[in-house]
Design a protein around this motif. Structure first.
Motif, PDB file in Angstrom:
ATOM      1  N   ASN A 150       0.803  -1.230   0.000  1.00  0.00           N
ATOM      2  CA  ASN A 150       0.000   0.000   0.000  1.00  0.00           C
ATOM      3  C   ASN A 150       0.825   1.264   0.000  1.00  0.00           C
ATOM      4  OD1 ASN A 150       0.982  -0.417   2.600  1.00  0.00           O
ATOM      5  ND2 ASN A 150      -0.818   0.492   3.602  1.00  0.00           N
ATOM      6  N   THR A 206       2.547   4.385  -1.456  1.00  0.00           N
ATOM      7  CA  THR A 206       2.400   5.223  -2.647  1.00  0.00           C
ATOM      8  C   THR A 206       3.167   6.525  -2.479  1.00  0.00           C
ATOM      9  OG1 THR A 206       0.393   6.282  -1.802  1.00  0.00           O
ATOM     10  CG2 THR A 206       0.107   4.300  -3.163  1.00  0.00           C
ATOM     11  N   GLN A 222       3.458  10.806  -3.271  1.00  0.00           N
ATOM     12  CA  GLN A 222       2.511  11.907  -3.115  1.00  0.00           C
ATOM     13  C   GLN A 222       1.641  12.134  -4.351  1.00  0.00           C
ATOM     14  OE1 GLN A 222       5.863  13.065  -1.875  1.00  0.00           O
ATOM     15  NE2 GLN A 222       5.421  13.590   0.231  1.00  0.00           N
ATOM     16  N   ASN A 223       2.067  11.619  -5.488  1.00  0.00           N
ATOM     17  CA  ASN A 223       1.245  11.729  -6.698  1.00  0.00           C
ATOM     18  C   ASN A 223       0.281  10.554  -6.864  1.00  0.00           C
ATOM     19  OD1 ASN A 223       2.995   9.672  -7.393  1.00  0.00           O
ATOM     20  ND2 ASN A 223       3.893  10.718  -9.164  1.00  0.00           N
ATOM     21  N   GLY A 224       0.224   9.672  -5.872  1.00  0.00           N
ATOM     22  CA  GLY A 224      -0.692   8.541  -5.911  1.00  0.00           C
ATOM     23  C   GLY A 224      -0.143   7.298  -6.574  1.00  0.00           C
ATOM     24  N   LYS A 225       0.999   7.388  -7.216  1.00  0.00           N
ATOM     25  CA  LYS A 225       1.579   6.218  -7.888  1.00  0.00           C
ATOM     26  C   LYS A 225       2.171   5.256  -6.859  1.00  0.00           C
ATOM     27  CE  LYS A 225       0.924   7.858 -12.097  1.00  0.00           C
ATOM     28  NZ  LYS A 225       0.026   7.205 -13.078  1.00  0.00           N
ATOM     29  N   PRO A 226       2.060   3.959  -7.101  1.00  0.00           N
ATOM     30  CA  PRO A 226       2.615   2.993  -6.151  1.00  0.00           C
ATOM     31  C   PRO A 226       4.143   3.026  -6.127  1.00  0.00           C
ATOM     32  CG  PRO A 226       1.864   1.890  -8.146  1.00  0.00           C
ATOM     33  CD  PRO A 226       1.383   3.305  -8.248  1.00  0.00           C
ATOM     34  N   ARG A 269       2.192  16.329   2.290  1.00  0.00           N
ATOM     35  CA  ARG A 269       2.405  17.048   1.042  1.00  0.00           C
ATOM     36  C   ARG A 269       2.676  18.505   1.362  1.00  0.00           C
ATOM     37  NH1 ARG A 269      -2.076  13.728  -0.406  1.00  0.00           N
ATOM     38  NH2 ARG A 269      -1.622  12.338  -2.166  1.00  0.00           N
ATOM     39  N   ARG A 283      -1.284  13.428   4.337  1.00  0.00           N
ATOM     40  CA  ARG A 283      -1.867  12.577   3.310  1.00  0.00           C
ATOM     41  C   ARG A 283      -2.896  11.653   3.957  1.00  0.00           C
ATOM     42  NH1 ARG A 283       2.819   9.412   0.421  1.00  0.00           N
ATOM     43  NH2 ARG A 283       0.992   8.546  -0.633  1.00  0.00           N
ATOM     44  N   THR A 284      -3.962  11.394   3.252  1.00  0.00           N
ATOM     45  CA  THR A 284      -4.968  10.454   3.748  1.00  0.00           C
ATOM     46  C   THR A 284      -4.673   9.032   3.287  1.00  0.00           C
ATOM     47  OG1 THR A 284      -6.372  10.911   1.830  1.00  0.00           O
ATOM     48  CG2 THR A 284      -6.739  12.237   3.821  1.00  0.00           C
ATOM     49  N   ASP A 285      -3.671   8.872   2.407  1.00  0.00           N
ATOM     50  CA  ASP A 285      -3.364   7.557   1.853  1.00  0.00           C
ATOM     51  C   ASP A 285      -1.979   7.064   2.289  1.00  0.00           C
ATOM     52  OD1 ASP A 285      -1.977   9.480   0.431  1.00  0.00           O
ATOM     53  OD2 ASP A 285      -2.345   8.586  -1.547  1.00  0.00           O
ATOM     54  N   TYR A 301       0.830   4.921   4.113  1.00  0.00           N
ATOM     55  CA  TYR A 301       0.791   3.468   4.259  1.00  0.00           C
ATOM     56  C   TYR A 301       0.653   2.976   5.699  1.00  0.00           C
ATOM     57  CZ  TYR A 301       5.817   4.706   4.456  1.00  0.00           C
ATOM     58  OH  TYR A 301       7.024   5.315   4.711  1.00  0.00           O
TER      59      TYR A 301
END
Length: 523
Positions: A113, A115, A117-121, A202, A217-219, A221
């Motif tokens: 999980n 990633t 900051q641009n959302g890419k793994p 970010r 960030r909300t995403d 890991y």
């Protein structure tokens, strides 16, 4: 098969600070950014931690070292495969786990999980691209030398990367856990100022020279992290104004608590002092041109400085003389008979200058006006060196300019502050080894004998043999003086009680403080 997982001359020097530091407060106040004076930092905002930096970061390039303030900020943006816990043990970070099937091979499994900051793994290709950039022939990465141990980097699958070393290197895994080997997005590596990391925050906005604001960030890991929605860094270069901002509640945390303020802060209700003794001060030299190309002149400097005066006057006694190599107390590599390589001996300094035919040395000492203690040390050294016949002029630019001048070799000798990165004697490579030009090491440093000893020590697995190698290194350094050390210093952070979960790491790891924002929260 090893398997590791998760794992004098009679002159009296006036040590009364007021005698030689008059006017420094006014100078520091002049450096404070107007915006920081004109509006409060609103430390009490819900979900916001406001941190007072000692200097605005010269840059946020992931592979560069540009000062402690920058390292702290970059921890919010960038992460590596591994990290250190609060006791200095290596732990997983972007790597979910790792194994060491033999003494030269490491295999890392990445978090599914993780990633950017641009959302890419985060993938194995990103790891390979990042480490290839660090170890590249033209790389200026701070840890490039450590990565010369790498033979191959192979992508086994999107989430698995295998690293094979040229020979066993016990300290390599520690280099991966430090903050100077982050993984960046392989698709955007053309501009070092715009690289994308996998850190928990970010950068939302910044005002150059004044402040930087980060949003969580909300995403990220790690579930539940970071624990604070917003972190705001505000530059307060002046010591007295930084402590005043903490007392007034304008900021939640300050770094570089002034040494004269440590006792009072620790006794103030609602505030906590966290400190450590891992950081130190030292002097680097221009080895390409000028008076310090001669090791005898460098040794003269090393013997001319009365380090007790520095500890007493610049650090109010909150430190310890360091006239040898910076190894932690209790380390098996700290050989008692090599503890004092350059004791205070002005007569020896004069004799060395005479032997070198350098009895009328004129030189410029580079320090900075941003950090008062750097300036203080420079002024103390100026007096001590005058006593042995050296005429020293001071150059005191603001921190960003000082870093640039250091990187470019625009100085004769310079005052530096630093600390260990690995908690291993291989840390000495950063100060004694050849490598890319950096203000942190002497300009033009290239000593085959020191490099050979450092290389042997880095790759030796037997502790007793390593002790002998690093003892030989210390003896060699005593004569060649690629740098000379001055003192250990206490380094403190002032924290308001409303901040929870902010923990400075142990003495040897205090430069990792930026990682504390993962768990820091406000009540």
């Amino acid at each position: 098969m090893a398997n590791n997982r998760s794992t004098s001359d009679g002159r009296h020097f006036a040590t009364d600070r007021r005698q030689f530091l008059q006017g420094s407060a006014a100078l520091g106040a002049g450096l404070l950014v107007p915006a920081a004076l004109s509006k409060a930092a609103n430390a009490a905002a819900p979900g916001t931690i406001t941190y007072a930096l000692s200097a605005y970061p010269p840059n946020l390039r992931p592979f560069d070292w540009s000062g402690q303030a920058a390292v702290t900020v970059k921890a919010l943006l960038f992460r590596g495969l591994l990290c250190f816990d609060e006791k200095g043990a290596v732990q997983p970070e972007l790597a979910e786990s790792w194994e060491q099937p033999d003494s030269r091979t490491y295999r890392f499994k990445l978090r599914p999980n993780a990633t950017f900051q641009n959302g890419k793994p985060v993938t194995a290709e990103d790891v390979k691209a990042s480490f290839d950039a660090i170890r590249g022939e033209k790389s200026t990465a701070y840890v490039r030398q450590a990565f010369q141990a790498v033979e191959t980097i192979a992508v086994e699958d999107p989430k698995t990367v295998r690293i094979v070393l040229k020979q066993p290197t016990p300290s390599f895994i520690l280099a991966l856990a430090g903050q100077m080997a982050p993984i960046v997005f392989a698709g955007k590596m053309d501009n070092p100022d715009a690289m994308i990391g996998a850190g928990p925050y970010r950068l939302e906005n910044s005002e150059k020279g004044v402040s930087l604001t980060f949003k969580a960030r909300t995403d990220f890991y790690r579930p539940g992290q970071p624990a604070t929605e917003t972190v705001r860094f505000v530059a307060y270069p002046d010591d007295s104004l930084r402590i005043a901002a903490l007392n007034a509640g304008d900021v939640d945390i300050i770094e570089y608590v002034p040494w004269q303020s440590m006792k009072g802060l620790s006794q103030t209700k609602g505030l906590t002092l966290q400190n450590s003794l891992g950081s130190f001060m030292y002097v680097v030299f221009n080895l390409k041109e000028g008076p310090f190309t001669d090791p005898k002149v460098r040794r003269a400097v090393a013997h001319a400085v009365k380090r007790e005066d520095i500890v007493k006057a610049a650090f109010f006694g909150a430190g310890k003389v360091l006239d040898g190599v910076p190894l932690p107390a209790g380390s098996p590599y700290a050989v008692p008979e090599l503890e004092h390589l350059w004791p205070y001996d002005p007569d020896r300094a004069r004799s060395l200058l005479k032997e070198a035919g350098a009895q009328n040395v004129q030189a410029t000492l580079l320090a900075t006006s941003t950090y008062g203690f750097h300036k203080d040390i420079a002024e103390i050294m100026q007096q001590h060196l005058a006593a042995v016949g050296m005429q020293v002029k001071l150059s005191l630019p603001e921190w960003g300019v000082r870093v640039s001048q250091g990187n470019e070799g625009r100085y004769h000798f310079a005052v530096n502050g630093g600390g260990p990165d690995l908690g291993d004697p291989d840390d000495l490579t950063a100060f004694f080894g050849s490598g890319s030009d950096s203000y942190r090491r002497s300009f033009g440093l290239s000593d085959p004998k020191l490099d050979e000893l450092l290389n042997r020590g880095r790759h030796e697995s037997d502790t007793a043999t390593r002790v002998k190698i690093y003892a030989e290194l210390q003896r060699a350094v005593a004569d060649s003086v690629p740098v000379t050390f001055l003192n250990f210093r206490a380094q403190g952070w002032g924290v308001r009680d409303r901040v929870k979960g902010f923990k400075v790491l142990s003495d040897q790891m205090n430069n990792q403080v930026g990682m504390a924002f993962d768990t820091a929260s406000v009540s």
